[in-house]
Design an enzyme around this catalytic site. Sequence first.
Site, mmCIF file in Angstrom:
data_model
loop_
_atom_site.group_PDB
_atom_site.id
_atom_site.type_symbol
_atom_site.label_atom_id
_atom_site.label_comp_id
_atom_site.label_asym_id
_atom_site.label_seq_id
_atom_site.Cartn_x
_atom_site.Cartn_y
_atom_site.Cartn_z
ATOM 1 N N GLY A 12 0.818 -1.222 0.000
ATOM 2 C CA GLY A 12 0.000 0.000 0.000
ATOM 3 C C GLY A 12 0.844 1.260 0.000
ATOM 4 N N ILE A 13 2.063 1.177 -0.542
ATOM 5 C CA ILE A 13 2.971 2.347 -0.518
ATOM 6 C C ILE A 13 2.438 3.490 -1.379
ATOM 7 N N LEU A 89 -0.238 -2.202 4.778
ATOM 8 C CA LEU A 89 -1.217 -1.122 4.658
ATOM 9 C C LEU A 89 -2.179 -1.329 3.488
ATOM 10 N N ALA A 90 -1.854 -2.217 2.564
ATOM 11 C CA ALA A 90 -2.692 -2.348 1.365
ATOM 12 C C ALA A 90 -4.062 -2.906 1.723
ATOM 13 N N SER A 93 -9.958 0.047 0.839
ATOM 14 C CA SER A 93 -10.131 0.758 2.114
ATOM 15 C C SER A 93 -11.392 1.622 2.168
ATOM 16 N N SER A 134 -8.480 -1.056 12.058
ATOM 17 C CA SER A 134 -9.270 0.167 11.886
ATOM 18 C C SER A 134 -10.333 0.329 12.961
ATOM 19 N N GLU A 136 -13.153 1.170 12.313
ATOM 20 C CA GLU A 136 -14.387 0.621 11.734
ATOM 21 C C GLU A 136 -14.737 -0.729 12.358
ATOM 22 N N TYR A 157 -16.228 -4.006 4.811
ATOM 23 C CA TYR A 157 -14.864 -3.536 5.115
ATOM 24 C C TYR A 157 -14.545 -3.781 6.590
ATOM 25 N N LYS A 161 -11.693 -6.258 8.201
ATOM 26 C CA LYS A 161 -10.627 -5.775 9.100
ATOM 27 C C LYS A 161 -10.637 -6.539 10.428
ATOM 28 N N HIS A 187 -7.737 9.166 9.792
ATOM 29 C CA HIS A 187 -6.659 10.156 9.701
ATOM 30 C C HIS A 187 -6.552 10.600 8.252
HETATM 31 P P1 NAP Z 1 -5.512 4.105 0.667
HETATM 32 O O1 NAP Z 1 -5.039 5.507 0.436
HETATM 33 O O2 NAP Z 1 -6.820 3.672 0.118
HETATM 34 O O3 NAP Z 1 -4.361 3.136 0.099
HETATM 35 C C1 NAP Z 1 -4.598 1.759 -0.079
HETATM 36 C C2 NAP Z 1 -3.378 1.130 -0.708
HETATM 37 O O4 NAP Z 1 -3.621 -0.272 -0.909
HETATM 38 C C3 NAP Z 1 -3.008 1.693 -2.088
HETATM 39 O O5 NAP Z 1 -1.611 1.744 -2.191
HETATM 40 C C4 NAP Z 1 -3.575 0.640 -3.032
HETATM 41 O O6 NAP Z 1 -2.937 0.587 -4.282
HETATM 42 C C5 NAP Z 1 -3.267 -0.621 -2.240
HETATM 43 N N1 NAP Z 1 -4.067 -1.778 -2.660
HETATM 44 C C6 NAP Z 1 -5.409 -1.885 -2.730
HETATM 45 N N2 NAP Z 1 -5.763 -3.111 -3.154
HETATM 46 C C7 NAP Z 1 -4.619 -3.808 -3.353
HETATM 47 C C8 NAP Z 1 -4.321 -5.115 -3.803
HETATM 48 N N3 NAP Z 1 -5.294 -5.987 -4.143
HETATM 49 N N4 NAP Z 1 -3.019 -5.491 -3.894
HETATM 50 C C9 NAP Z 1 -2.020 -4.625 -3.581
HETATM 51 N N5 NAP Z 1 -2.239 -3.359 -3.155
HETATM 52 C C10 NAP Z 1 -3.520 -2.955 -3.050
HETATM 53 O O7 NAP Z 1 -5.527 3.782 2.243
HETATM 54 P P2 NAP Z 1 -4.877 4.597 3.455
HETATM 55 O O8 NAP Z 1 -5.836 5.656 3.893
HETATM 56 O O9 NAP Z 1 -3.480 4.952 3.126
HETATM 57 O O10 NAP Z 1 -4.910 3.485 4.598
HETATM 58 C C11 NAP Z 1 -3.846 2.553 4.740
HETATM 59 C C12 NAP Z 1 -4.374 1.318 5.468
HETATM 60 O O11 NAP Z 1 -4.881 1.684 6.750
HETATM 61 C C13 NAP Z 1 -5.525 0.587 4.775
HETATM 62 O O12 NAP Z 1 -5.402 -0.789 5.065
HETATM 63 C C14 NAP Z 1 -6.762 1.138 5.463
HETATM 64 O O13 NAP Z 1 -7.826 0.217 5.366
HETATM 65 C C15 NAP Z 1 -6.250 1.302 6.872
HETATM 66 N N6 NAP Z 1 -6.863 2.348 7.675
HETATM 67 C C16 NAP Z 1 -6.964 3.613 7.200
HETATM 68 C C17 NAP Z 1 -7.481 4.602 8.011
HETATM 69 C C18 NAP Z 1 -7.573 6.023 7.530
HETATM 70 O O14 NAP Z 1 -8.286 6.801 8.176
HETATM 71 N N7 NAP Z 1 -6.853 6.413 6.496
HETATM 72 C C19 NAP Z 1 -7.890 4.289 9.314
HETATM 73 C C20 NAP Z 1 -7.746 2.985 9.772
HETATM 74 C C21 NAP Z 1 -7.214 2.016 8.961
HETATM 75 P P3 NAP Z 1 -3.420 1.533 -5.523
HETATM 76 O O15 NAP Z 1 -2.738 2.856 -5.302
HETATM 77 O O16 NAP Z 1 -2.928 0.787 -6.694
HETATM 78 O O17 NAP Z 1 -4.905 1.625 -5.438
HETATM 79 O O1 F7E Z 2 -16.783 8.641 5.695
HETATM 80 C C1 F7E Z 2 -20.085 10.243 5.930
HETATM 81 C C2 F7E Z 2 -20.034 8.729 5.876
HETATM 82 O O2 F7E Z 2 -15.697 7.610 3.706
HETATM 83 C C3 F7E Z 2 -16.848 9.308 6.945
HETATM 84 C C4 F7E Z 2 -11.559 4.861 5.823
HETATM 85 O O3 F7E Z 2 -10.248 5.391 5.810
HETATM 86 O O4 F7E Z 2 -11.921 5.659 8.048
HETATM 87 C C5 F7E Z 2 -12.418 5.717 6.727
HETATM 88 O O5 F7E Z 2 -13.754 5.233 6.687
HETATM 89 C C6 F7E Z 2 -18.301 9.627 7.276
HETATM 90 C C7 F7E Z 2 -19.245 8.422 7.148
HETATM 91 O O6 F7E Z 2 -14.598 7.456 5.994
HETATM 92 C C8 F7E Z 2 -20.324 11.441 2.516
HETATM 93 O O7 F7E Z 2 -21.363 8.177 5.865
HETATM 94 C C9 F7E Z 2 -21.332 11.797 4.398
HETATM 95 O O8 F7E Z 2 -20.109 8.400 8.253
HETATM 96 O O9 F7E Z 2 -14.585 9.588 4.839
HETATM 97 P P1 F7E Z 2 -15.382 8.353 4.954
HETATM 98 P P2 F7E Z 2 -15.015 6.181 6.871
HETATM 99 O O10 F7E Z 2 -16.184 5.481 6.315
HETATM 100 O O11 F7E Z 2 -15.108 6.655 8.288
HETATM 101 C C10 F7E Z 2 -11.860 4.353 8.633
HETATM 102 C C11 F7E Z 2 -11.267 4.478 10.012
HETATM 103 C C12 F7E Z 2 -11.187 3.361 7.764
HETATM 104 O O12 F7E Z 2 -10.547 2.438 8.242
HETATM 105 C C13 F7E Z 2 -11.502 3.420 6.316
HETATM 106 O O13 F7E Z 2 -10.484 2.739 5.560
HETATM 107 O O14 F7E Z 2 -18.768 10.597 6.343
HETATM 108 N N1 F7E Z 2 -20.356 10.886 4.635
HETATM 109 N N2 F7E Z 2 -21.333 12.152 3.116
HETATM 110 C C14 F7E Z 2 -19.711 10.642 3.479
HETATM 111 N N3 F7E Z 2 -18.661 9.845 3.208
HETATM 112 C C15 F7E Z 2 -18.198 9.837 1.933
HETATM 113 N N4 F7E Z 2 -17.125 9.062 1.616
HETATM 114 N N5 F7E Z 2 -18.776 10.602 0.941
HETATM 115 C C16 F7E Z 2 -19.839 11.418 1.187
HETATM 116 O O15 F7E Z 2 -20.346 12.086 0.293
#
Ligand code: NAP
Ligand code: F7E
Length: 337
Positions: A12-13, A89-90, A93, A134, A136, A157, A161, A187
């Site tokens: 997930g780089i 991280l991949a 998501s 996560s 979630e 999702y 997780k 974040h």
């Molecule tokens: P992101 O921006 O969606 O990045 C996901 C990464 O995974 C991308 O590099 C993507 O590649 C790669 N990927 C997806 N499917 C793959 C596959 N089948 N094989 C290999 N690589 C694949 O996510 P992020 O926000 O950086 O989050 C990083 C991790 O933390 C994820 O596991 C996410 O679920 C978890 N997480 C995120 C948050 C948050 O708030 N950001 C919170 C809690 C947990 P491509 O660039 O090619 O699509």
């Molecule tokens: O939604 C509401 C939506 O898609 C946040 C991922 O990184 O964090 C992320 O998941 C809230 C939800 O993030 C829209 O219903 C309203 O209540 O930004 P989001 P998420 O679902 O919280 C967790 C921790 C992860 O692990 C996940 O990988 O916002 N919302 N209106 C909307 N959300 C989206 N996307 N688009 C809208 O138009």
Amino acid sequence: MSDNSRRALITGITGQDGSYLAELLLAKGYQVHGLIRRASTFNTGRIEHLYQDPHDPDARLFLHYGDLTDSSRLVTLIEKIHPDEVYHLAAQSHVRVSFDEPEYTGNTTGVGTTRLLEAIRMVGVDCRFYQASSSEMFGATPPPQSEDTPFYPRSPYGAAKVYGYWIARNYREAHNLFAVNGILFNHESPRRGETFVTRKIARAAARIALGIDRNVYLGNLDAVRDWGYAPEYVEGMWRMLQADEPTDYVLATGTAYTVRDFVRFCFEHVNLDWEDHVRFDESYLRPTEVDSLIGDASKAHELLDWKAQTLPPELAKIMTQAELDGHAPSPGIHPIR
Ligand code: NAP
Ligand code: F7E
């Protein structure tokens, strides 16, 4: 290439967190290996500034094609790289997308973790493993949520997780692997994917202020989230793998704001009244919503000396200003925004 440098593999780089983590590890002197998917268009925009020609004798960043659905490739790469630390991280998501693609999400976000862990076990490499768990996973369990809070996922999702969390713990307990779950609350950053709500709002506020768009369509404005700043969270990931013992940690700010609050912060930054520009579209609602996530990160504070510094009002300003400055990567076309 220094043979003495520690080797890290980041799956997930190319994502938000992967790009910040690669920066951090390179700055710390690591040799960094990243798994990337082959795509017909470039998917490396977030790490372009880190790219080094692999022919350069000083290069410390290496990219490898691979996919979480391809076990034999994961075995080959673990064998070839022999990492000291693996940051997994991949994932697919996006929570809303996981309702449309539940099987694919389970295959990559869930079973993909087992494939990688099994590759490590089969090769017999002695490494430390970070699992991107996560908030979630807590889903419908009321806040505040900590490491001891029961899971109640509300999406494919979240369910995937939970599986990833338990398989990482099982490899820790069954195979003595130094495996850690970082249970990270939302974040964000200017590098956040365009279809997550904070980036979508920041981008819309900037585009409306610049006269490019008139309105933005959103779903549930009442959801409460605990939004932190991604660069601080990748530092927390690294600290988890430097600890003496493997255990699981929550990273969060401990603050509670609604999506509506985040909208207000972004529109205030461009001196606009959000109510003139935000429209409702039910297609952004989820079949089951997570109403409220507010994390308790006291364990990470105590054991890792980690504490979130940037809180949502400031984060909204950083993200909206980055859009105004044109620093954020350009968006593509997505069926779900
Ligand atoms: P992101 O921006 O969606 O990045 C996901 C990464 O995974 C991308 O590099 C993507 O590649 C790669 N990927 C997806 N499917 C793959 C596959 N089948 N094989 C290999 N690589 C694949 O996510 P992020 O926000 O950086 O989050 C990083 C991790 O933390 C994820 O596991 C996410 O679920 C978890 N997480 C995120 C948050 C948050 O708030 N950001 C919170 C809690 C947990 P491509 O660039 O090619 O699509
Ligand atoms: O939604 C509401 C939506 O898609 C946040 C991922 O990184 O964090 C992320 O998941 C809230 C939800 O993030 C829209 O219903 C309203 O209540 O930004 P989001 P998420 O679902 O919280 C967790 C921790 C992860 O692990 C996940 O990988 O916002 N919302 N209106 C909307 N959300 C989206 N996307 N688009 C809208 O138009």
